[in-house]
Scaffold this active site. Structure first.
Site, PDB file in Angstrom:
ATOM      1  N   GLU A  52       0.881  -1.253   0.019  1.00 57.10           N
ATOM      2  CA  GLU A  52      -0.036  -0.095  -0.105  1.00 57.10           C
ATOM      3  C   GLU A  52       1.009   1.400  -0.005  1.00 57.10           C
ATOM      4  O   GLU A  52       1.828   1.285   0.800  1.00 57.10           O
ATOM      5  CB  GLU A  52      -0.741  -0.006   1.268  1.00 57.10           C
ATOM      6  CG  GLU A  52      -2.241   0.644   1.295  1.00 57.10           C
ATOM      7  CD  GLU A  52      -2.988   0.051   0.090  1.00 57.10           C
ATOM      8  OE1 GLU A  52      -3.186   0.502  -1.167  1.00 57.10           O
ATOM      9  OE2 GLU A  52      -3.652  -1.211   0.417  1.00 57.10           O
ATOM     10  N   HIS A  53       0.512   2.013  -0.786  1.00 55.14           N
ATOM     11  CA  HIS A  53       1.412   3.299  -1.039  1.00 55.14           C
ATOM     12  C   HIS A  53       2.754   3.024  -1.332  1.00 55.14           C
ATOM     13  O   HIS A  53       3.576   3.897  -1.295  1.00 55.14           O
ATOM     14  CB  HIS A  53       1.408   4.387   0.225  1.00 55.14           C
ATOM     15  CG  HIS A  53       0.098   5.012   0.543  1.00 55.14           C
ATOM     16  ND1 HIS A  53      -0.152   5.788  -0.090  1.00 55.14           N
ATOM     17  CD2 HIS A  53      -0.791   4.607   1.380  1.00 55.14           C
ATOM     18  CE1 HIS A  53      -1.299   6.506   0.491  1.00 55.14           C
ATOM     19  NE2 HIS A  53      -2.018   5.741   1.248  1.00 55.14           N
TER      20      HIS A  53
ATOM     21  N   ASP B 268       2.785   2.128  -4.904  1.00 58.08           N
ATOM     22  CA  ASP B 268       2.890   2.179  -6.393  1.00 58.08           C
ATOM     23  C   ASP B 268       3.508   3.157  -6.961  1.00 58.08           C
ATOM     24  O   ASP B 268       4.313   3.380  -7.902  1.00 58.08           O
ATOM     25  CB  ASP B 268       1.291   1.876  -6.862  1.00 58.08           C
ATOM     26  CG  ASP B 268       0.398   2.998  -6.172  1.00 58.08           C
ATOM     27  OD1 ASP B 268       0.915   3.485  -5.488  1.00 58.08           O
ATOM     28  OD2 ASP B 268      -0.612   2.936  -7.001  1.00 58.08           O
TER      29      ASP B 268
ATOM     30  N   SER C  16     -25.757   5.851 -15.906  1.00 55.19           N
ATOM     31  CA  SER C  16     -25.412   4.851 -15.152  1.00 55.19           C
ATOM     32  C   SER C  16     -26.423   4.767 -14.192  1.00 55.19           C
ATOM     33  O   SER C  16     -27.234   5.601 -13.869  1.00 55.19           O
ATOM     34  CB  SER C  16     -24.248   5.398 -14.398  1.00 55.19           C
ATOM     35  OG  SER C  16     -23.968   4.571 -13.236  1.00 55.19           O
TER      36      SER C  16
ATOM     37  N   GLY D 109     -16.135   4.107  -3.686  1.00 57.24           N
ATOM     38  CA  GLY D 109     -15.652   4.886  -2.878  1.00 57.24           C
ATOM     39  C   GLY D 109     -15.095   4.292  -1.717  1.00 57.24           C
ATOM     40  O   GLY D 109     -14.975   4.575  -0.348  1.00 57.24           O
ATOM     41  N   ALA D 110     -15.377   2.789  -1.695  1.00 56.11           N
ATOM     42  CA  ALA D 110     -15.020   2.117  -0.843  1.00 56.11           C
ATOM     43  C   ALA D 110     -13.599   1.259  -0.614  1.00 56.11           C
ATOM     44  O   ALA D 110     -13.366   0.149  -0.133  1.00 56.11           O
ATOM     45  CB  ALA D 110     -15.962   1.028  -0.602  1.00 56.11           C
TER      46      ALA D 110
ATOM     47  N   SER E  21     -13.721   1.151  -7.992  1.00 58.47           N
ATOM     48  CA  SER E  21     -14.844   1.165  -8.952  1.00 58.47           C
ATOM     49  C   SER E  21     -14.330   2.189  -9.825  1.00 58.47           C
ATOM     50  O   SER E  21     -14.878   2.023 -11.313  1.00 58.47           O
ATOM     51  CB  SER E  21     -16.177   1.731  -7.967  1.00 58.47           C
ATOM     52  OG  SER E  21     -16.117   3.234  -7.471  1.00 58.47           O
TER      53      SER E  21
ATOM     54  N   ASP F 107      -4.518   0.104 -10.016  1.00 60.14           N
ATOM     55  CA  ASP F 107      -6.151  -0.389 -10.146  1.00 60.14           C
ATOM     56  C   ASP F 107      -6.479  -0.820 -11.561  1.00 60.14           C
ATOM     57  O   ASP F 107      -7.102  -1.879 -11.686  1.00 60.14           O
ATOM     58  CB  ASP F 107      -6.991   0.910  -9.881  1.00 60.14           C
ATOM     59  CG  ASP F 107      -6.696   1.366  -8.393  1.00 60.14           C
ATOM     60  OD1 ASP F 107      -5.986   0.329  -7.566  1.00 60.14           O
ATOM     61  OD2 ASP F 107      -7.177   2.288  -8.052  1.00 60.14           O
TER      62      ASP F 107
END
Ligand code: ADP
Ligand code: MG
Length: 378
Positions: A28-29, A31, A62, A119-120, A124, A169
């Site tokens: 995490e952090h 990339d 959407s 936003g989880a 997405s 992502d």
């Protein structure tokens, strides 16, 4: 979804494309520090039903948004156009169309649907970009290999949406395969498949949506990136990935904040490499300790955790989980918990009870099964 398309656009779509969200197992952090990440694709994702158009226009709708946005595909970066906030979501698909039109794609009418929370921390945004990108390439007969397509989708998020995200992502959404995680070297952009099948080891990987929402455009995320860049420049390396002598580096930095950031990034890269070794050896339950170490480092050194995440990890471990950590940029989003399958229910109940006790919004749980990357559905 296909039915809805015909009602809206008065014709059947030419096809439906789907791209998954992802969970980053560890790294995490790392990339944007040219380091390593280890994401896998979820079974949940974003679907895009689409019909080609030849008038140079992209129209996006959407099921998760109330506005309809129609825009030319060859416009300036969306972020520079100052769209009203209710159109902000459309910057992702329109941005992809604007980046890809330089490579020969054109217009389309899209109907987007998703079973992935937004936003989880499950990405997405990249799922939306990658499903749109695959649809536009197929509709206009443009062939771009997947690693290159991931970079173009990333460019769309950077330049069109204005979010300075790394490549993870989009790579996860496009390159992952079922039963595997993807080890991605963010400098060389080379990736390899690493076996990851928790069910086969009688383990369950829970994703816990802590229901604390994050706002990552700019703010703390940008600040962390700037701190890492500053530390790299003070240490005379291109990126923190290049720090070989951690003790020496920590000794030479005067700012305690920068020391903590460096400590996290360097040790997190080691944890990714160690995790890959454990997973390749089939030592899945030992991998839990890596998750715990990552969480502590994100909490104490990188300082991006949030109260719901800390409580979730704590309570899960006490209920018998093997490990857990916050995922995503921080300050909200989700936590992953690796638990023996037989204890998953107990772990879930303990977490729910802990939230109830604190009068927090109840958490949501998702069983994460390593799934295939983006593909055409029909
Ligand atoms: P994450 O990628 O972790 O879910 P982001 O803030 O990067 O969080 O991206 C979420 C944004 O992506 C949403 O605010 C919305 O603008 C857009 N988005 C994602 N999925 C959809 C969808 N199904 N429909 C419309 N917009 C979406
Ligand atoms: Mg995102």
């Amino acid at each position: 979804m296909t039915d809805g398309f015909a009602e809206t656009y008065g014709r059947a779509p030419d096809g439906v494309w789907r791209a998954p969200g992802r969970v980053n197992l560890i790294g995490e952090h790392t990339d944007y520090n040219d380091g390593f990440v280890l994401p896998f694709a979820l079974s949940r994702g974003v679907s895009v039903a689409a019909a080609r158009r030849d008038d140079g226009v992209i129209e996006v709708r959407s099921r998760q948004a109330s506005t309809v946005v129609t825009a030319p595909v060859d416009g300036p970066p969306v972020v520079s156009e100052g769209w009203p906030s209710e159109h902000a979501w459309a910057a992702y698909p329109v941005g992809v169309a604007r980046v890809l039109q330089e490579h020969g794609t054109g217009g389309a009418s899209l109907l987007i649907d998703s079973d992935l929370p937004q936003g989880a921390g499950l990405s997405s945004s990249a799922a939306l970009e990658c499903a749109t990108a695959l649809a536009l390439c197929d509709l206009h007969g443009v062939e771009i290999d997947r690693p290159a397509l991931a970079r173009l989708a990333q460019r769309a998020e950077n330049e069109q949406v204005g979010m300075p995200c790394g490549l993870m992502d989009q790579s996860a959404s496009l390159l992952c395969t079922a039963g595997h995680a993807l080890m991605l070297d963010c400098r060389s952009e080379l990736s390899s498949q690493v076996p990851f099948d928790p069910a086969a080891a009688e383990l369950t990987l829970l994703v816990v949506d802590t229901r604390a929402s994050h706002t990552l455009t700019g703010g703390e995320y940008g600040r962390r990136r700037a701190e890492c860049e500053e530390a790299a420049s003070l240490l005379g390396v291109d990126a923190l990935r290049d720090v070989k002598d951690l003790a020496g580096a920590l000794g030479s930095l005067r700012d305690p904040v920068l020391r903590r950031r460096v400590q996290h990034v360097v040790t997190e890269n080691h944890r990714v490499e160690a995790s890959v070794g454990l997973l390749r050896a089939g030592a899945l339950s030992e991998f839990g300790a890596m998750l715990n170490a990552s969480h502590l480092s994100l909490r104490d050194q990188f300082e991006v955790s949030w109260p719901e995440a800390d409580v979730t990890v704590d309570v899960a471990l006490r209920a018998g989980a093997r490990g857990g950590r916050m995922i995503g940029g921080g300050f909200g989003g989700s936590v992953i918990v690796l638990t023996p399958a037989a204890r998953a229910e107990k772990v879930r109940d303990a977490i729910t009870a802990a939230y109830e006790k604190r009068a927090w919004t109840p958490p949501e749980f998702l069983d994460a099964i390593p799934s295939q990357g983006a593909h055409r559905l029909n």
